[in-house]
Motif scaffolding. Structure first.
Motif, short mmCIF file in Angstrom:
data_model
loop_
_atom_site.label_atom_id
_atom_site.label_comp_id
_atom_site.label_asym_id
_atom_site.label_seq_id
_atom_site.Cartn_x
_atom_site.Cartn_y
_atom_site.Cartn_z
N THR A 105 46.91 -17.51 -31.20
CA THR A 105 46.18 -18.78 -31.25
C THR A 105 45.69 -19.22 -29.87
OG1 THR A 105 47.62 -19.38 -33.09
CG2 THR A 105 46.36 -21.17 -32.07
N CYS A 106 44.44 -19.62 -29.80
CA CYS A 106 43.86 -20.11 -28.54
C CYS A 106 44.31 -21.55 -28.30
CB CYS A 106 42.34 -20.04 -28.62
SG CYS A 106 41.52 -20.75 -27.19
N HIS A 107 44.84 -21.82 -27.09
CA HIS A 107 45.30 -23.17 -26.77
C HIS A 107 44.14 -24.13 -26.56
CE1 HIS A 107 49.21 -21.18 -25.09
NE2 HIS A 107 49.15 -21.16 -26.40
N THR A 108 42.96 -23.59 -26.28
CA THR A 108 41.81 -24.46 -25.99
C THR A 108 41.12 -24.91 -27.28
OG1 THR A 108 41.48 -23.15 -24.01
CG2 THR A 108 39.68 -24.64 -24.64
N CYS A 109 40.85 -23.97 -28.16
CA CYS A 109 40.06 -24.34 -29.34
C CYS A 109 40.81 -24.12 -30.64
CB CYS A 109 38.75 -23.56 -29.37
SG CYS A 109 38.94 -21.82 -29.79
N GLY A 110 41.99 -23.54 -30.58
CA GLY A 110 42.76 -23.36 -31.81
C GLY A 110 42.34 -22.18 -32.66
N PHE B 74 41.71 -11.47 -27.22
CA PHE B 74 41.19 -12.54 -26.38
C PHE B 74 40.40 -13.48 -27.29
CE2 PHE B 74 41.98 -9.26 -23.25
CZ PHE B 74 42.42 -9.97 -22.13
N CYS B 75 40.33 -14.75 -26.92
CA CYS B 75 39.54 -15.68 -27.73
C CYS B 75 38.06 -15.41 -27.45
CB CYS B 75 39.86 -17.13 -27.39
SG CYS B 75 38.90 -18.27 -28.42
N ILE B 76 37.32 -15.12 -28.50
CA ILE B 76 35.90 -14.78 -28.28
C ILE B 76 35.08 -16.02 -27.95
CG2 ILE B 76 35.91 -12.65 -29.66
CD1 ILE B 76 34.59 -14.29 -31.92
N LYS B 77 35.65 -17.20 -28.13
CA LYS B 77 34.88 -18.43 -27.88
C LYS B 77 35.10 -18.95 -26.46
CE LYS B 77 35.33 -19.60 -32.73
NZ LYS B 77 36.25 -20.25 -33.67
N HIS B 78 36.00 -18.32 -25.74
CA HIS B 78 36.36 -18.83 -24.41
C HIS B 78 36.48 -17.74 -23.38
CE1 HIS B 78 37.56 -22.27 -26.86
NE2 HIS B 78 37.05 -22.91 -25.83
N GLU B 79 36.28 -18.14 -22.12
CA GLU B 79 36.72 -17.30 -21.01
C GLU B 79 38.24 -17.29 -21.09
OE1 GLU B 79 34.71 -15.60 -18.91
OE2 GLU B 79 33.12 -16.33 -20.23
ZN LIG Z 1 39.33 -20.44 -27.86
#
Ligand SMILES: [Zn+2]
Lengths: 147, 397
Positions: A36-41, A49-54
């Protein structure tokens, strides 16, 4: 009545490594963990890796968090051949690719009642856990959700 | 370095059957020897060599890395392994082009060999079915029952059926068409054994929706070809077959969880590059197509994704007889992986070269000048899709 001695595991073993050890520990606790990405969930499976974030190094801005364990059948097949001798007693078995409510795809067998048609795409399912304490792991299976 | 020349296939050698127990090493060496002789060259002319392996760079290379050195005595200035699943010939050609363009080699020998049939007979005794190598280390589904290629590839067929209403009998039309071609090819494993859609429907389920007749063959054998520049190819013994265009696509470019990849393949970028380089406007310029066919649905997807028919209409298209002998687009004219024999995209590549040289006998496609040869392969941990698509236009014009 004594508990039945679990049969020795004759199927291929799961490959548990540093990337997915926490996931497999979650299964033993009867939790289906998603990365789970801590930035966008956004949630992933397996580790990614989260594809929506660096991303931070080694995806340190992410962690394994419990998912709902619910999803829908995305595609399905039915094995009539045991490619490996460990599955001889299981055939025919129904194996599904499940689209989890959180987005990722995961796959396993459907246990209990199985859809008659392989075209039953979209049928809701939920995870159930099959424990193999002697082997030190639990496996996720899926069952149909009946409202 | 002067201006670029076209790259040409100057020699072709195949080993379809070998005495039982022949090693991959000797099959590879024999196919290579035949390719060199076919080109009218000598072993001493070969100065580059590519070992085509499904597991490029895998440790199994050591099992026969002496094909070029000890067995054949090729004075290669370089040799290494290329390959990803069934994508072998396409990748080898791309790699060799760089060496030929830069004058690092004059003649590059590319060789692949398999002994899957022999191995499958051995592992059968241990209760395994299918190709042993397909037990992927680290593959998610192994303990759960998703074991071999048919396990996960069949999802793609199932998904296409669910989304577009494609039927099993329509997939059967692909098997039937390829078998019809094989029956015109005396070298094909299934020569003399025609089938009907009914036979397909009655063949046992392997992994439903796949019947046995949806699944490609397990084979022993080897294929070799020699690449050189246009100028040198003109001095070789055979009519040169030119590489007119190449393109590549990766499902991985959009990450494996891109769910539309279950009903289409990474054809779009591969096709765009290959067709542009070859100066072709579309599939109407293709005389015959050698489409990667590990399973029937892969053929169906490509017919749609290249544009022979609309997305979702592949079933109706193949049902009409369009891809068989006498159809509008001859596909897998040697019988393909389903009915000829299986050595990844080398099977279709060799058939494409044979068609362009007008050496295909009874199955010869009239006025064949332009062939599309595709490859497919690689692996993505789970859900088990092959990710790479290679697109090569071969021609004689
Ligand atoms: Zn993310």
């Amino acid at each position: 009545m004594t508990e039945t001695e679990p049969k020795p595991w004759t199927k291929p073993f799961p490959n548990i490594d540093a990337d997915n050890e926490a996931f497999w520990n979650g299964l033993k606790e009867h939790q289906l963990l998603l990365w789970t990405c801590h930035t966008c969930g956004a949630q992933y499976w397996p580790k990614a890796f989260c594809i929506k974030h660096e991303n931070e190094e080694f995806a340190r801005n992410m962690s394994w968090q419990p998912g709902s364990g619910r999803g829908r059948i995305f595609a399905m097949n039915r094995h009539h051949w045991a490619f490996h001798p460990g599955f001889t007693d299981d055939v025919p078995y129904t194996y599904a690719l499940v689209e989890l409510d959180e987005g990722p795809l995961i796959s396993s067998t459907i246990v209990g009642e199985v859809p008659e048609s392989l075209m039953a795409v979209g049928t809701p399912v939920r995870v159930v856990y099959e424990d193999h304490p002697a082997e030190g792991f639990s496996l996720p299976r899926f069952e149909l959700v009946r409202d | 370095m002067t201006g670029r020349q076209r790259i040409a296939v100057a020699g072709l050698g195949t080993v379809h059957s070998a005495p039982p127990g022949t090693s991959q090493r000797m099959m590879a060496a024999e196919a290579a020897r035949r390719a060199i002789a076919d080109a009218g060259l000598s072993i001493r002319d070969i100065d580059g060599a590519l070992d085509l392996r499904r597991t490029g760079g895998g440790g199994d290379r050591a099992n026969y890395s002496d094909v070029f050195t000890r067995v054949l005595g090729v004075p290669a200035q370089f040799y290494f392994t290329v390959g990803r699943g069934g994508a072998l010939a396409g990748l080898a050609t791309a790699v060799a082009t760089g060496f030929l363009d830069r004058g690092l080699a004059n003649y590059v020998l590319c060789v692949g060999a398999v002994d899957d049939y022999t191995k499958s007979q051995a592992t059968k005794k241990k209760g395994m079915r299918g190709m042993a190598h397909a037990d992927k280390e680290g593959y998610w589904g192994k303990p759960l029952g998703d074991v071999r290629a048919a396990s996960h590839h069949s999802w793609m067929a199932a998904r296409h059926m669910a989304v577009y209403g494609t039927t099993s009998a329509q997939l059967g039309a692909i098997s039937v068409a390829e078998r019809s071609w094989a029956c015109l090819n005396p070298e094909a494993r299934m020569y003399g054994r025609p089938i009907t859609v009914e036979d397909h429907q009655n063949s046992p389920w392997v992994v439903e929706p796949y019947h046995l007749l949806d699944v490609s063959l397990v084979s022993d054998g080897a294929i070799a070809f020699i690449l050189t520049t246009e100028e040198r190819a003109k001095d070789c013994a055979q009519q040169p077959v030119y590489v007119q265009g190449q393109g590549f696509g990766e499902v991985a470019a959009e990450l494996w969880w891109e769910k539309r990849n279950f009903t289409e393949m990474a054809v779009a970028p591969a096709k765009a590059k290959a067709f542009e380089q070859a100066g072709l406007s579309g599939v109407q310029d293709i005389d015959c197509a050698q489409l990667y066919d590990c399973f029937t649905a892969e053929v169906l997807f490509q017919l749609e994704d290249y544009g022979w028919c609309e997305k979702g209409q592949g079933g109706t298209f193949v049902e009409s007889g369009a891809i068989g002998p006498g159809g509008s687009i001859p596909v897998n004219t040697g019988g393909g992986l389903l009915s000829n024999w299986h050595l990844g995209d080398l099977t279709g590549w060799a058939e494409g070269v044979t068609q362009l040289r007008k050496q295909a006998g009874e199955r010869q496609v009239p006025d064949c000048e332009t062939v599309l040869a595709t490859g497919h392969g690689g692996e993505l941990v789970s859900p088990g899709m092959c990710s790479i698509h290679t697109s090569t236009i071969l021609g004689v014009a």
